[in-house]
Design a protein around this motif. Sequence first.
Motif, short mmCIF file in Angstrom:
data_model
loop_
_atom_site.label_atom_id
_atom_site.label_comp_id
_atom_site.label_asym_id
_atom_site.label_seq_id
_atom_site.Cartn_x
_atom_site.Cartn_y
_atom_site.Cartn_z
N ALA B 222 -13.84 -6.12 0.46
CA ALA B 222 -12.92 -5.16 1.07
C ALA B 222 -11.49 -5.49 0.71
O ALA B 222 -11.13 -6.64 0.47
N MET B 223 -10.66 -4.47 0.66
CA MET B 223 -9.21 -4.62 0.55
C MET B 223 -8.59 -3.86 1.71
O MET B 223 -9.04 -2.76 2.04
N VAL B 224 -7.56 -4.43 2.31
CA VAL B 224 -6.72 -3.66 3.22
C VAL B 224 -5.34 -3.56 2.58
O VAL B 224 -4.79 -4.58 2.12
N LEU B 225 -4.85 -2.34 2.50
CA LEU B 225 -3.57 -2.08 1.84
C LEU B 225 -2.63 -1.39 2.82
O LEU B 225 -3.05 -0.49 3.56
N GLY B 226 -1.37 -1.83 2.85
CA GLY B 226 -0.38 -1.17 3.70
C GLY B 226 0.45 -0.22 2.86
O GLY B 226 0.85 -0.55 1.75
N THR B 227 0.68 0.98 3.40
CA THR B 227 1.43 1.98 2.63
C THR B 227 2.73 2.34 3.36
O THR B 227 2.79 2.22 4.58
N PRO B 228 3.74 2.79 2.60
CA PRO B 228 5.04 3.10 3.22
C PRO B 228 5.02 4.40 4.01
O PRO B 228 5.91 4.64 4.83
N ASP B 229 4.05 5.26 3.78
CA ASP B 229 3.96 6.53 4.50
C ASP B 229 2.53 7.05 4.34
O ASP B 229 1.75 6.52 3.55
N PHE B 230 2.21 8.10 5.09
CA PHE B 230 0.84 8.60 5.01
C PHE B 230 0.52 9.16 3.62
O PHE B 230 -0.57 8.94 3.08
N ASP B 231 1.48 9.90 3.05
CA ASP B 231 1.20 10.56 1.78
C ASP B 231 0.77 9.60 0.68
O ASP B 231 0.04 9.97 -0.23
N SER B 232 1.25 8.36 0.75
CA SER B 232 0.90 7.39 -0.29
C SER B 232 -0.59 7.03 -0.28
O SER B 232 -1.12 6.56 -1.29
N ILE B 233 -1.24 7.24 0.85
CA ILE B 233 -2.67 6.88 0.92
C ILE B 233 -3.47 7.71 -0.09
O ILE B 233 -4.43 7.21 -0.68
N MET B 234 -3.04 8.94 -0.33
CA MET B 234 -3.84 9.82 -1.18
C MET B 234 -3.85 9.38 -2.65
O MET B 234 -4.92 9.27 -3.25
N PRO B 235 -2.68 9.10 -3.26
CA PRO B 235 -2.76 8.58 -4.64
C PRO B 235 -3.47 7.23 -4.73
O PRO B 235 -4.07 6.93 -5.77
N VAL B 236 -3.40 6.44 -3.66
CA VAL B 236 -4.13 5.17 -3.66
C VAL B 236 -5.64 5.45 -3.73
O VAL B 236 -6.36 4.87 -4.55
N LEU B 237 -6.10 6.37 -2.90
CA LEU B 237 -7.51 6.77 -2.94
C LEU B 237 -7.88 7.25 -4.34
O LEU B 237 -8.88 6.84 -4.93
N PHE B 297 -4.70 -2.30 -7.70
CA PHE B 297 -3.77 -2.69 -6.63
C PHE B 297 -2.36 -2.84 -7.19
O PHE B 297 -1.39 -2.29 -6.64
N GLU B 298 -2.23 -3.57 -8.31
CA GLU B 298 -0.92 -3.78 -8.92
C GLU B 298 -0.27 -2.46 -9.34
O GLU B 298 0.92 -2.24 -9.11
N GLN B 299 -1.09 -1.59 -9.91
CA GLN B 299 -0.60 -0.27 -10.29
C GLN B 299 -0.04 0.47 -9.07
O GLN B 299 1.03 1.08 -9.13
N CYS B 300 -0.74 0.38 -7.95
CA CYS B 300 -0.31 1.07 -6.73
C CYS B 300 0.99 0.46 -6.19
O CYS B 300 1.85 1.19 -5.68
N VAL B 301 1.13 -0.85 -6.30
CA VAL B 301 2.37 -1.49 -5.85
C VAL B 301 3.53 -1.05 -6.74
O VAL B 301 4.60 -0.66 -6.25
N GLU B 302 3.30 -1.05 -8.05
CA GLU B 302 4.34 -0.62 -9.00
C GLU B 302 4.81 0.81 -8.71
O GLU B 302 5.99 1.12 -8.82
N GLN B 303 3.86 1.66 -8.35
CA GLN B 303 4.19 3.06 -8.08
C GLN B 303 4.88 3.23 -6.73
O GLN B 303 5.30 4.33 -6.40
N GLY B 304 4.93 2.17 -5.94
CA GLY B 304 5.53 2.26 -4.62
C GLY B 304 4.61 2.84 -3.56
O GLY B 304 5.03 3.16 -2.45
N TRP B 305 3.31 2.96 -3.90
CA TRP B 305 2.36 3.52 -2.92
C TRP B 305 1.86 2.46 -1.96
O TRP B 305 1.34 2.78 -0.90
N VAL B 306 1.95 1.21 -2.35
CA VAL B 306 1.42 0.13 -1.52
C VAL B 306 2.50 -0.94 -1.35
O VAL B 306 3.16 -1.33 -2.32
N LEU B 307 2.68 -1.40 -0.09
CA LEU B 307 3.69 -2.42 0.19
C LEU B 307 3.10 -3.83 0.20
O LEU B 307 3.77 -4.79 -0.18
N ASP B 308 1.88 -3.92 0.65
CA ASP B 308 1.25 -5.25 0.72
C ASP B 308 -0.26 -5.02 0.75
O ASP B 308 -0.74 -3.91 1.00
#
Lengths: 465, 465
Positions: B222-237, B297-308
């Motif tokens: 499992a991974m748990v990812l924190g996002t800066p806003d709700f909308d970011s969850i969708m590109p992460v998915l 995960f790294e791609q998502c962080v780079e895009q600003g979709w994931v904070l941690d």
Amino acid sequence: MTNTAVLDELMTLVDPSKVLTDPASLEAYGKDWTKHYPPAPSAIVFPRSIEQVQAIVAWANRHKVALVPSGGRTGLSGAAVAANGEVVVAFDYMNKVLDFNAFDRTVVCQPGVVTRQLQQFAEEHGLYYPVDFASSGSSQIGGNIGTNAGGIKVIRYGMTRNWVAGLKVVTGKGEVLELNKDLIKNATGYDLRQLFIGAEGTLGFVVEATMRLDRAPRNLTAMVLGTPDFDSIMPVLHAFQGRLDLTAFEFFSDKALAKVMGRGDVPPPFETDCPFYALLEFEACNEDVANEALATFEQCVEQGWVLDGVMSQSETQLKNLWKLREYISETISHWTPYKNDISITVSKVPAFLRDIDAIVGQHYPDFEVVWYGHIGDGNLHLNILKPDDMAKDEFFARCATVNKWVFEIVERYNGSISAEHGVGMTKRDYLGYSRSAAEIACMKAIKAVFDPNGIMNPGKIFAPE
Amino acid sequence: MTNTAVLDELMTLVDPSKVLTDPASLEAYGKDWTKHYPPAPSAIVFPRSIEQVQAIVAWANRHKVALVPSGGRTGLSGAAVAANGEVVVAFDYMNKVLDFNAFDRTVVCQPGVVTRQLQQFAEEHGLYYPVDFASSGSSQIGGNIGTNAGGIKVIRYGMTRNWVAGLKVVTGKGEVLELNKDLIKNATGYDLRQLFIGAEGTLGFVVEATMRLDRAPRNLTAMVLGTPDFDSIMPVLHAFQGRLDLTAFEFFSDKALAKVMGRGDVPPPFETDCPFYALLEFEACNEDVANEALATFEQCVEQGWVLDGVMSQSETQLKNLWKLREYISETISHWTPYKNDISITVSKVPAFLRDIDAIVGQHYPDFEVVWYGHIGDGNLHLNILKPDDMAKDEFFARCATVNKWVFEIVERYNGSISAEHGVGMTKRDYLGYSRSAAEIACMKAIKAVFDPNGIMNPGKIFAPE
């Protein structure tokens, strides 16, 4: 036959050039691949919109005209045959992909979209439509849904049913129902979408379908394995299924292979002659998977279940191995085969096949029997080839006797008299071998709910009342 | 209430000690987890066989007694509530695994088999029953089928529907139907099995079910990812779904996490505070897959979709990450939440959630809203917590107003008012927001086919006639 005044009224509902009554069209659109029944429709109508379909159904209800849906007409059970003066509703002009959602991986299709067209559309978008079978090049999505089409990838991807996110249908009452609205989860009463899938147009017409797509498969790799006897195929299936996620597990007999070899355009899989062959496929995403496959192969050889085998190392080799299986149906068609498409639960396959072989061999030792099929799904295609010196009529008459015995065995094994070809007209009189009288009564009552005047593809699935 | 003579007759149909009328039993068996409705059954009967179920249904038809099926009574929509003098038919003594076929990977279950029991049975045989949810420890297979239960693994494995190979049902007419006979392929008319799945006992009772099992998952991670806003969850998915085969994709808000943290027995996923969190799971069969996950995960962080983010490295860490999501429902139950279980197509989630947040926030700024759910399936659990200083009655009355607005938005988005909890009584009056009048009329007519006297769980799904 529908009278001229009534047909004139039909012409007011669509572009008048989209109602055909010339003999060539009646002949072409009145039959499917069964070719048993002389086509005799009154007319062919080509709607261009849901509204036109509704208008046609309303017209048919007013005048008690029977309607037959027509897609690619590749069916093998006569479900799309119009042999009794029906009006054929052909979806050739409702053949567009209306929408695509990359996020939801869904495609909204009109019913006349050809299966291959959807497969290619998916590919162009980096995705995959996994329902695939011999007639993908001409069968249409509406027909696939009407028969719940299966094919060669069911072991991994399931039937067409699994890929229908939502349906728009025009019922026999002429109502438009929008079923399931493309939702993944929707617990709001009976899932009517499921009823229309596999209903062969007897409840209404599919006028729009939202189909799901999957991610593209990665490095598909096939193995063809030769086994010393039929029974060995089963532990081979079990061994591979335990260690790999199979995308296909097919089988064919030496007789089937010999026919394909006779064409001269397909290389043999390997030198060793074997009575039976299995073709399996998986995604070799990385070396671990390929190694697992080879280790399983070695285990099967050690156990004596496999005599020889080959694994594809390239896209070309993959395609060539698949030809061994895919060309069978077309190749044996020269021998006027009598076809049966039956299924049972997988574990019962060996005993079942033995029983059928015994009864056919005992009564008709001069008949050549070619077995092949989707054995990973318990789905066997039994093909009896016509001896060259026997007249067609006599052959089919004798096969009809065989048929009854085959279905008695199917019934004894709790199997299905039609695994994926539907009931249509060819299996209609045998439905009782697979469905109880109480079930059939329920089905007829459900038909009456959606089609109270019995205008939707009458005489298909059930005998006309 | 059913009169004494009639109940005496019921006692002749089963072991007389298996008909209970004492107040404690009536109270216990007359309700489910909704607890809204005062239970008021006439009796509880415990059949031990299909024949006894048939006899009970025949008796109910003779005397026009309403029957309510009872499984684990963990439902959240009142489908298993007996509030009107019904006789409850409880399947607690039909709770055996009757057969197992390792080759077909099928298990024949009586309806009273508990979900966890089936999961464990599968595990003991090296296999996997993938339908899993909060109430697995007490819900029963019959109830799972009646509600087409979903849960946390639907993104990979689908709903209960996908795992039902065959069903034996006793219809409201008292007939036993054996549906689909466990076949993978069976194109012999309407698939009546599908109608009974999700019918909430309104057509008949499931008296036996053959469930499919899958291979055991490999190294679930499992991974748990924190996002800066709700909308970011969708590109992460979208990013993860494009590169991995996910077995789960859940989300929860900071408010949900705060409640679980408040328990003090679950470690936080990481230090960074984020407004929203995604929990995703996949099989890390080999290093390639784990590396792919980290690269994504790294791609998502780079895009600003994931904070941690954090990835489990062991079974214990996997379990701890899941607790962050799984404990939410139980934890917030202390705040008497008003629950809604809604779904839409996944791509519409962000706009939909914004609309609902706006309308709740505008009218009830004092209400705390906790969002979580199976976002990979478009399934959101909206929980409104009762302010401490508000009386329960007032809170629920105000929530009923909210409900209407929520359902209006659901309707506008073509969504479902009940994603996986069923309709029962709590959603009955809102069915029209998800199903058209024509569809509801068809459903009622289908009910009449199987249950002409209306004795099967009346008042559920539809209002009583």
